[in-house]
Structures are given as C-alpha cells and as structure tokens.
Design a protein around this motif. Structure first.
Motif, PDB file in Angstrom:
ATOM      1  N   GLY A   1       2.340  12.785  -0.205  1.00 46.16           N
ATOM      2  CA  GLY A   1       3.325  11.642  -0.816  1.00 46.16           C
ATOM      3  C   GLY A   1       4.661  11.974   0.257  1.00 46.16           C
TER       4      GLY A   1
ATOM      5  N   GLY B   1       0.298  14.913  -4.495  1.00 50.08           N
ATOM      6  CA  GLY B   1       1.490  13.923  -4.471  1.00 50.08           C
ATOM      7  C   GLY B   1       2.800  14.649  -3.812  1.00 50.08           C
TER       8      GLY B   1
ATOM      9  N   TRP C   1       1.033   4.124  -3.120  1.00 53.17           N
ATOM     10  CA  TRP C   1       1.087   5.304  -2.749  1.00 53.17           C
ATOM     11  C   TRP C   1       2.043   6.430  -3.313  1.00 53.17           C
ATOM     12  CZ3 TRP C   1      -1.882   9.511  -3.085  1.00 53.17           C
ATOM     13  CH2 TRP C   1      -1.349  10.384  -2.522  1.00 53.17           C
TER      14      TRP C   1
ATOM     15  N   SER D   1       3.887   7.071   3.344  1.00 51.52           N
ATOM     16  CA  SER D   1       2.949   5.960   3.724  1.00 51.52           C
ATOM     17  C   SER D   1       1.409   6.345   3.301  1.00 51.52           C
ATOM     18  CB  SER D   1       3.025   5.697   5.212  1.00 51.52           C
ATOM     19  OG  SER D   1       2.631   6.608   6.078  1.00 51.52           O
ATOM     20  N   ALA D   2       0.718   5.467   3.118  1.00 50.99           N
ATOM     21  CA  ALA D   2      -0.531   5.394   2.925  1.00 50.99           C
ATOM     22  C   ALA D   2      -1.523   5.589   4.172  1.00 50.99           C
ATOM     23  CB  ALA D   2      -0.939   4.577   1.712  1.00 50.99           C
TER      24      ALA D   2
ATOM     25  N   GLY E   1       0.820  -1.467  -0.074  1.00 48.57           N
ATOM     26  CA  GLY E   1      -0.018  -0.090   0.080  1.00 48.57           C
ATOM     27  C   GLY E   1       0.967   1.258  -0.099  1.00 48.57           C
ATOM     28  N   ASN E   2       1.707   1.353   0.894  1.00 52.46           N
ATOM     29  CA  ASN E   2       2.726   2.656   0.881  1.00 52.46           C
ATOM     30  C   ASN E   2       3.496   2.707  -0.435  1.00 52.46           C
ATOM     31  OD1 ASN E   2       2.063   2.812   3.509  1.00 52.46           O
ATOM     32  ND2 ASN E   2       3.875   1.933   4.406  1.00 52.46           N
TER      33      ASN E   2
ATOM     34  N   SER F   1       2.326   9.022  -5.814  1.00 54.46           N
ATOM     35  CA  SER F   1       2.676  10.417  -5.566  1.00 54.46           C
ATOM     36  C   SER F   1       3.878  10.932  -6.425  1.00 54.46           C
ATOM     37  CB  SER F   1       3.194  10.490  -4.090  1.00 54.46           C
ATOM     38  OG  SER F   1       2.146  10.104  -3.287  1.00 54.46           O
TER      39      SER F   1
ATOM     40  N   ALA G   1      -0.832  11.250   5.971  1.00 54.18           N
ATOM     41  CA  ALA G   1      -1.007  11.512   4.596  1.00 54.18           C
ATOM     42  C   ALA G   1      -2.585  12.119   4.313  1.00 54.18           C
ATOM     43  CB  ALA G   1      -0.863  10.459   3.406  1.00 54.18           C
ATOM     44  N   SER G   2      -3.506  11.393   4.997  1.00 51.03           N
ATOM     45  CA  SER G   2      -4.863  11.923   4.838  1.00 51.03           C
ATOM     46  C   SER G   2      -5.066  13.298   5.588  1.00 51.03           C
ATOM     47  CB  SER G   2      -5.689  10.912   5.556  1.00 51.03           C
ATOM     48  OG  SER G   2      -5.563   9.790   5.055  1.00 51.03           O
TER      49      SER G   2
END
Length: 428
Positions: free
Chosen positions: A227, A223, A8, A231-232, A4-5, A12, A236-237
């Motif tokens: 980014g 990104g 992402w 990590s996702a 996942g990371n 990015s 990041a959120s």
C-alpha cells in the motif's frame, strides 16, 4: 482521481487496520492468562487515542509544511482537524483524506507495538498518558522525517531523512519498527523488571492465539508494504512479492536456528521468525530483488532469534521481545538495503553487492542512528517524568495476582467456581 489507485489504498488501509487486532492477539497469546485482557486493552486503547490525536494535530505535524524548512517537524496547525481534506483536489491521484487515513493506521500500529515491553506491570492510565505523549513527541516528528516528501512544485517542504539525506525506507523500517523497538527498550529500562524476573519469566498461555495474531499481521502487512506504493501498479506488485518471500524465509530461518540450538522448532519461534522478517523487509521491499528479499528475511530470522538473548545478558525485561524483533529487525532491514539494493527494483538504486559502493550503506546508517538516538532519549524522558509524577508500576500484589483484575475488574477465562461479575448476567 484514479479509481484503481483509490480502491487499492482503501483496501490497504483496511489491511493495515487489521494489524491492530493482529498485534493484540499476538501479544495477548504471549502473556499469562491473567494479563491478556490488559495487554489487548493497551493495544486497542493506545491506538484509539493516537487516532484522535492524528485528527487534531498529528497529521499536520507529520505531513504539514516543515517548520522553518528544517525538515524536523511539520506545521501542527496546517491541517488542524483535517477539515481542509474534505474538498476534492482534481490534480491528486488519490484523495487527501484517504492518504491521511492510511498513514493514521501506521501511527496506531507503531504505538501498539511499544506496549509489548510493558506487559503486566504498567498502570493502564499511565500507559494511556504515555501513549499520547509518545505519539506527539516521538512518532509524529519521526514520521515527518521519514515519510514527508517535498512537493515537486516546492509548495511543501518535507522531512530531512526523506529529502535531504535521501535514505531509503519504503514503508517504515525506521519510523515504525526501529522507533518502536528502541522506545520499548527505553520504557522497559524505566519501568524495571517484573517481579521475580527472569526466573519467573512466564510462558505464553495460548500459542494458538499467537499464531492467529501472526496470521493477521502477515495478511495486514501486504497493505502496510504494498500500500505504501500509493498506486495499484508495478511497484506495489514487486513489493507484494518481496514481502511474501521474505516472510517465508524468516520463518524458516528462525526455525532452523532453534533446531540447531535447541534441537526442536517451536510454533512461537515460527511466528516470531515470520514477524521479524516482515519487519526487516518493510524498509527494503521496494529496493531489492526477490532473491534479495529471501536473503534479508532469512538473515532477520536467524539474527533476531539470537537477539532474544540480549535481554537476559543485559538485564532488561522486554516482556514480549519488542527490542529483538522490531529494533534489531528494523535496523537489519534498513542497513541491508545498502548491500542488497538493485537498480532494477522500484527504488532504482544499487547497493554494494550490485556495484553501488558503500555510499548508500552510509546513508542508511545515518538514518538509523538519528532515529535510534532521538527515539531512545525522548522516550526515556517521557517515561521518567511520568514515573516521577503519576507513577508507572502497578502494586506488587496486583502484579503477582495478575493485572487484569486490578486494572479492568475482569478475567479472560472464568471457571465454574468463579463469582459472577457485578452487573453481568448469571450463566445458565
């Protein structure tokens, strides 16, 4: 490896790469129709050269073990050619090659930003030499100062701002934007003013291109900032949200200032306010709340709008307002962390308004001062040496006629009466 990371950061990296044509279109629309090709070529050419230098020694200089443990420059030979990043590290969350590619885009974008101060009057060959020297002597060391963190096991020693000083710069307010803006000022001072400036200060030839470029930059900036969490996840959120609301507030802030001062709001002002706010939130996106992000974006839109007047008051020809948007915006965003940072945000520190006192503000000011002085002095020296050796300015006649024909033997827009270019197929 965390898939996942990795996914992402791959996305990015592509988003940050999108910022290079975004800058080219944004700057290209702001210049005259006989300068657009040269402006866009400066962006693409400089970025491409820096990408090659990044593979040769740039990544090592930025992220290699600090020479002498001083935090000033990474070992330029440690990752020479990047072949050592081909082997998979089972202990890493993301591939080393991917991190190198992500940071490569930062180096390319930063170099392209500086080009805006030299629009229409700098030899293309001189620009390419300048871009290579500037990346080597200015960007790579500053990237080490700001982005290179010590390894937890002590095997790699990073930069002094990130580790010894402990300043907060989530995605590059100092190493990217303040650096590029101050370098643009130094280059503009050595280059001198355009012929007839400021009375013949040209109007943008294509506002739709400006808005297109700003749109690409807005998308790419997610990104750039989110980014940088690498990590996702939660960080990041939060950064993504802060980036979005700050950009919107900056656009509104610049439009409001134009309305108050000039009685109307322009498309160029809206695009500029958007970019100014994105610049300002870049260092602060992981340290503030969404309300803090709105405040930083709005302040950047208002203040950077006023900062445009600096070049006329002080008499330097910063063709595309790199100083007002990137130097002032980057400085604001980095310093305002000292006021608006909240412990609830991913960076986990508090500024003055959240009970943290003045200490963080002082740390941020030291980081800004160090980057500002180093970038200006070294950039000025590079430009001055090139001016005295190979020369920087195009001939006056070529400047008046437009640099596109002189430097590239091309025109962006052809009329029916224009001769067909040599080697080009005739139009039906």
């Amino acid at each position: 490896m965390d898939s996942g990371n990795t996914a992402w950061l791959l996305a990015s990296s592509a988003l940050v790469c999108l910022m290079i044509p975004g800058i080219a279109f944004f700057y290209g629309g702001m210049v005259g129709s006989r300068r657009i090709l040269n402006m866009m070529m400066m962006c693409f050419g400089g970025a491409s050269l820096v990408a090659v230098l990044w593979v040769l020694y740039g990544y090592s200089a930025a992220f290699g073990d600090s020479l002498g443990g001083l935090g000033l420059l990474g070992d330029p030979l440690e990752y020479l050619g990047l072949s050592s990043l081909l082997a998979e590290d089972p202990a890493a969350s993301i591939p080393g090659a991917l991190f190198a590619a992500f940071q490569l885009m930062f180096a390319c974008v930063t170099t392209a930003l500086v080009a805006g101060s030299a629009a229409g009057r700098m030899k293309f060959g001189a620009w390419m030499v300048f871009a290579g020297l500037w990346a080597t002597l200015v960007y790579f060391p500053l990237a080490h100062w700001v982005f290179a963190f010590d390894n937890a096991d002590g095997t790699v020693v990073g930069g002094w701002i990130a580790n010894r000083l402990g300043a907060i710069d989530f995605a590059g307010g100092t190493a990217v934007h303040l650096n590029a803006g101050v370098a643009a000022l130094a280059l503009a001072l050595v280059l001198g003013r355009s012929k007839g400036w400021p009375h013949s200060h040209g109007q943008p030839h294509s506002r739709p291109l400006i808005l297109l470029g700003a749109s690409l930059l807005w998308i790419g900036w997610y990104g750039f900032n989110a980014g940088s969490a690498l990590s996702a996840g939660h960080s990041a959120s939060v950064v993504f949200l802060n980036t979005a609301v700050a950009a919107a507030a900056g656009l509104l802030g610049w439009m409001l200032m134009e309305r108050l001062r000039l009685g109307r709001s322009s498309s160029l002002g809206a695009a500029s306010g958007l970019i100014a706010a994105l610049v300002a939130i870049t260092p602060a996106c992981g340290a503030v709340s969404p309300l803090g992000a709105v405040a930083i974006g709005a302040i950047a839109g208002l203040v950077c709008s006023l900062a445009i007047e600096l070049k006329f008051r002080l008499g330097f020809d910063d063709s595309l307002d790199v100083v007002a948007v990137h130097a002032v915006g980057g400085l604001l965003g980095t310093l305002l962390i000292g006021l608006f940072a909240t412990e609830a945000a991913p960076n986990g520190v508090s500024g003055l308004f959240y009970g943290g006192g003045f200490s963080l503000l002082g740390i941020q000011a030291v980081a800004c001062a160090a980057v500002l002085v180093y970038s200006f002095v070294v950039t000025w020296l590079i430009a001055k040496v090139l001016q005295l050796t190979i020369g920087l300015r195009i001939p006056e006649e070529s400047e008046l006629k437009g640099i596109d024909l002189m430097a590239h033997s091309e025109s962006a827009y052809l009329n029916d009466e224009d001769p067909v270019e040599l080697g080009a197929p005739a139009r039906p």
